[in-house]
Design a protein around this motif. Structure first.
Motif, PDB file in Angstrom:
ATOM      1  N   ARG A  82       0.852  -1.205   0.000  1.00 26.22           N
ATOM      2  CA  ARG A  82       0.000   0.000   0.000  1.00 26.22           C
ATOM      3  C   ARG A  82       0.877   1.241   0.000  1.00 26.22           C
ATOM      4  O   ARG A  82       1.672   1.437   0.917  1.00 26.22           O
ATOM      5  CB  ARG A  82      -0.921   0.020   1.230  1.00 26.22           C
ATOM      6  CG  ARG A  82      -2.134  -0.879   1.101  1.00 26.22           C
ATOM      7  CD  ARG A  82      -3.097  -0.662   2.255  1.00 26.22           C
ATOM      8  NE  ARG A  82      -3.636   0.691   2.234  1.00 26.22           N
ATOM      9  CZ  ARG A  82      -3.692   1.486   3.303  1.00 26.22           C
ATOM     10  NH1 ARG A  82      -3.213   1.097   4.459  1.00 26.22           N
ATOM     11  NH2 ARG A  82      -4.221   2.680   3.204  1.00 26.22           N
ATOM     12  N   GLN A 108      -6.490   6.347 -10.518  1.00 23.20           N
ATOM     13  CA  GLN A 108      -6.893   5.145 -11.259  1.00 23.20           C
ATOM     14  C   GLN A 108      -5.895   4.815 -12.365  1.00 23.20           C
ATOM     15  O   GLN A 108      -5.531   3.650 -12.563  1.00 23.20           O
ATOM     16  CB  GLN A 108      -8.291   5.346 -11.846  1.00 23.20           C
ATOM     17  CG  GLN A 108      -9.394   5.318 -10.801  1.00 23.20           C
ATOM     18  CD  GLN A 108     -10.756   5.663 -11.378  1.00 23.20           C
ATOM     19  OE1 GLN A 108     -10.893   5.906 -12.571  1.00 23.20           O
ATOM     20  NE2 GLN A 108     -11.774   5.690 -10.525  1.00 23.20           N
ATOM     21  N   ASN A 111      -2.689   3.404 -10.757  1.00 21.70           N
ATOM     22  CA  ASN A 111      -2.890   2.025 -10.307  1.00 21.70           C
ATOM     23  C   ASN A 111      -2.853   1.063 -11.488  1.00 21.70           C
ATOM     24  O   ASN A 111      -2.212   0.009 -11.431  1.00 21.70           O
ATOM     25  CB  ASN A 111      -4.231   1.893  -9.570  1.00 21.70           C
ATOM     26  CG  ASN A 111      -4.112   2.142  -8.072  1.00 21.70           C
ATOM     27  OD1 ASN A 111      -3.602   1.324  -7.328  1.00 21.70           O
ATOM     28  ND2 ASN A 111      -4.570   3.295  -7.633  1.00 21.70           N
ATOM     29  N   ASN A 115       0.397  -1.499 -12.098  1.00 24.52           N
ATOM     30  CA  ASN A 115       0.079  -2.906 -11.851  1.00 24.52           C
ATOM     31  C   ASN A 115       0.040  -3.761 -13.114  1.00 24.52           C
ATOM     32  O   ASN A 115       0.012  -4.987 -13.027  1.00 24.52           O
ATOM     33  CB  ASN A 115      -1.276  -3.017 -11.134  1.00 24.52           C
ATOM     34  CG  ASN A 115      -1.166  -2.695  -9.653  1.00 24.52           C
ATOM     35  OD1 ASN A 115      -0.369  -3.283  -8.936  1.00 24.52           O
ATOM     36  ND2 ASN A 115      -1.962  -1.742  -9.194  1.00 24.52           N
ATOM     37  N   ARG A 121      -0.023  -7.276  -7.140  1.00 24.13           N
ATOM     38  CA  ARG A 121      -0.693  -5.978  -7.255  1.00 24.13           C
ATOM     39  C   ARG A 121      -0.424  -5.126  -6.020  1.00 24.13           C
ATOM     40  O   ARG A 121      -0.332  -5.638  -4.904  1.00 24.13           O
ATOM     41  CB  ARG A 121      -2.209  -6.161  -7.416  1.00 24.13           C
ATOM     42  CG  ARG A 121      -2.618  -6.696  -8.774  1.00 24.13           C
ATOM     43  CD  ARG A 121      -4.124  -6.758  -8.893  1.00 24.13           C
ATOM     44  NE  ARG A 121      -4.746  -5.455  -8.738  1.00 24.13           N
ATOM     45  CZ  ARG A 121      -4.857  -4.544  -9.702  1.00 24.13           C
ATOM     46  NH1 ARG A 121      -4.359  -4.797 -10.907  1.00 24.13           N
ATOM     47  NH2 ARG A 121      -5.445  -3.393  -9.483  1.00 24.13           N
ATOM     48  N   ARG A 123      -1.587  -1.271  -4.065  1.00 24.25           N
ATOM     49  CA  ARG A 123      -2.648  -0.266  -3.997  1.00 24.25           C
ATOM     50  C   ARG A 123      -2.022   1.107  -3.814  1.00 24.25           C
ATOM     51  O   ARG A 123      -1.138   1.298  -2.973  1.00 24.25           O
ATOM     52  CB  ARG A 123      -3.592  -0.568  -2.821  1.00 24.25           C
ATOM     53  CG  ARG A 123      -4.477  -1.774  -3.063  1.00 24.25           C
ATOM     54  CD  ARG A 123      -5.397  -2.018  -1.876  1.00 24.25           C
ATOM     55  NE  ARG A 123      -6.252  -0.872  -1.618  1.00 24.25           N
ATOM     56  CZ  ARG A 123      -6.961  -0.715  -0.506  1.00 24.25           C
ATOM     57  NH1 ARG A 123      -6.895  -1.608   0.456  1.00 24.25           N
ATOM     58  NH2 ARG A 123      -7.732   0.342  -0.358  1.00 24.25           N
ATOM     59  N   GLN A 125      -2.788   5.227  -3.278  1.00 25.62           N
ATOM     60  CA  GLN A 125      -3.724   6.314  -2.978  1.00 25.62           C
ATOM     61  C   GLN A 125      -3.025   7.636  -3.257  1.00 25.62           C
ATOM     62  O   GLN A 125      -1.931   7.896  -2.766  1.00 25.62           O
ATOM     63  CB  GLN A 125      -4.196   6.281  -1.523  1.00 25.62           C
ATOM     64  CG  GLN A 125      -5.294   7.333  -1.258  1.00 25.62           C
ATOM     65  CD  GLN A 125      -5.614   7.505   0.206  1.00 25.62           C
ATOM     66  OE1 GLN A 125      -4.732   7.755   1.021  1.00 25.62           O
ATOM     67  NE2 GLN A 125      -6.884   7.391   0.554  1.00 25.62           N
ATOM     68  N   TYR A 165     -15.219   5.318  -2.713  1.00 24.23           N
ATOM     69  CA  TYR A 165     -14.507   5.729  -1.500  1.00 24.23           C
ATOM     70  C   TYR A 165     -15.374   6.645  -0.639  1.00 24.23           C
ATOM     71  O   TYR A 165     -15.471   6.463   0.582  1.00 24.23           O
ATOM     72  CB  TYR A 165     -13.203   6.433  -1.881  1.00 24.23           C
ATOM     73  CG  TYR A 165     -12.574   7.197  -0.746  1.00 24.23           C
ATOM     74  CD1 TYR A 165     -11.919   6.538   0.291  1.00 24.23           C
ATOM     75  CD2 TYR A 165     -12.638   8.583  -0.703  1.00 24.23           C
ATOM     76  CE1 TYR A 165     -11.344   7.236   1.344  1.00 24.23           C
ATOM     77  CE2 TYR A 165     -12.068   9.292   0.346  1.00 24.23           C
ATOM     78  CZ  TYR A 165     -11.421   8.613   1.359  1.00 24.23           C
ATOM     79  OH  TYR A 165     -10.859   9.310   2.403  1.00 24.23           O
TER      80      TYR A 165
END
Length: 203
Positions: A82, A108, A111, A115, A121, A123, A125, A165
């Protein structure tokens, strides 16, 4: 004549203070906003420089160049897999966009790009000018106000369209509030949260 004297003003002032105390305990957000107001990264972690971080910086920097932005990209690993990415600089409003839509789009894309072609994968933010924390506080405040109306008038209230979210923030803020329940209706991108009166819980 007694009403004109300034002396009674002292006990009158003390009463609202006592009445406001529980409100301040229920809503500590204004104090938190002051603490999180600075645009400096609110992350107590060293900057990350592993392979994932390098790929994130490379992609986001290239994207920002195309958007004609000079913002810096700082990456932090919050926990394994993360990453928090902060965009730091001036005039970041264009990168945040209306209700964070541009920031969400950058998140988006990042990510997806980072990935693609990898086995594990991660994550990511994205944040800028502490927008996420400020938006979360705003949503939590909205949730409490709407819940109070639902409890008072015993009527459901449907909120404006929100992304996944933001809907999660509303659901989480009201999950322990007696007398109300929440659920989502509609399809993306117009999916909304409904705050409904729960007769069973209200008893």
């Amino acid at each position: 004549a007694a009403e004109k004297k300034p002396a009674p003003a002292k006990p009158v002032q003390s009463k609202p203070r006592q009445e406001n105390k529980p409100r301040q305990e229920q809503r500590p957000q204004p104090e938190k906003r002051q603490e999180t107001a600075p645009t400096a990264p609110a992350v107590d972690l060293p900057e990350c420089d592993d392979d994932n971080a390098k790929r994130i910086v490379a992609f986001v920097s290239g994207l920002l160049e195309r958007m004609d932005s000079s913002a810096e990209v700082k990456v932090y690993e919050q926990e394994k897999g993360r990453y928090k990415v902060l965009l730091v600089g001036e005039r970041l409003g264009q990168l945040i966009g209306h209700r964070g839509e541009t920031l969400d789009a950058i998140q988006q894309l990042t990510n997806y790009a980072v990935n693609t072609g990898t086995d594990k994968r991660i994550r990511i933010q994205m944040d800028a000018e502490n927008y996420r924390a400020r938006r979360e506080q705003s949503l939590e405040s909205l949730a409490r106000k709407v819940a109070a109306k639902v409890q008072k008038y015993r009527r459901s209230v449907t909120l404006e369209p929100m992304n996944a979210y933001e809907r999660h923030v509303i659901h989480a803020a009201l999950q322990d509030v007696k007398g109300v329940t929440t659920y989502s209706v509609g399809a993306e991108p117009n999916r909304r949260v409904v705050v409904a009166f729960d007769r069973g819980e209200a008893r």
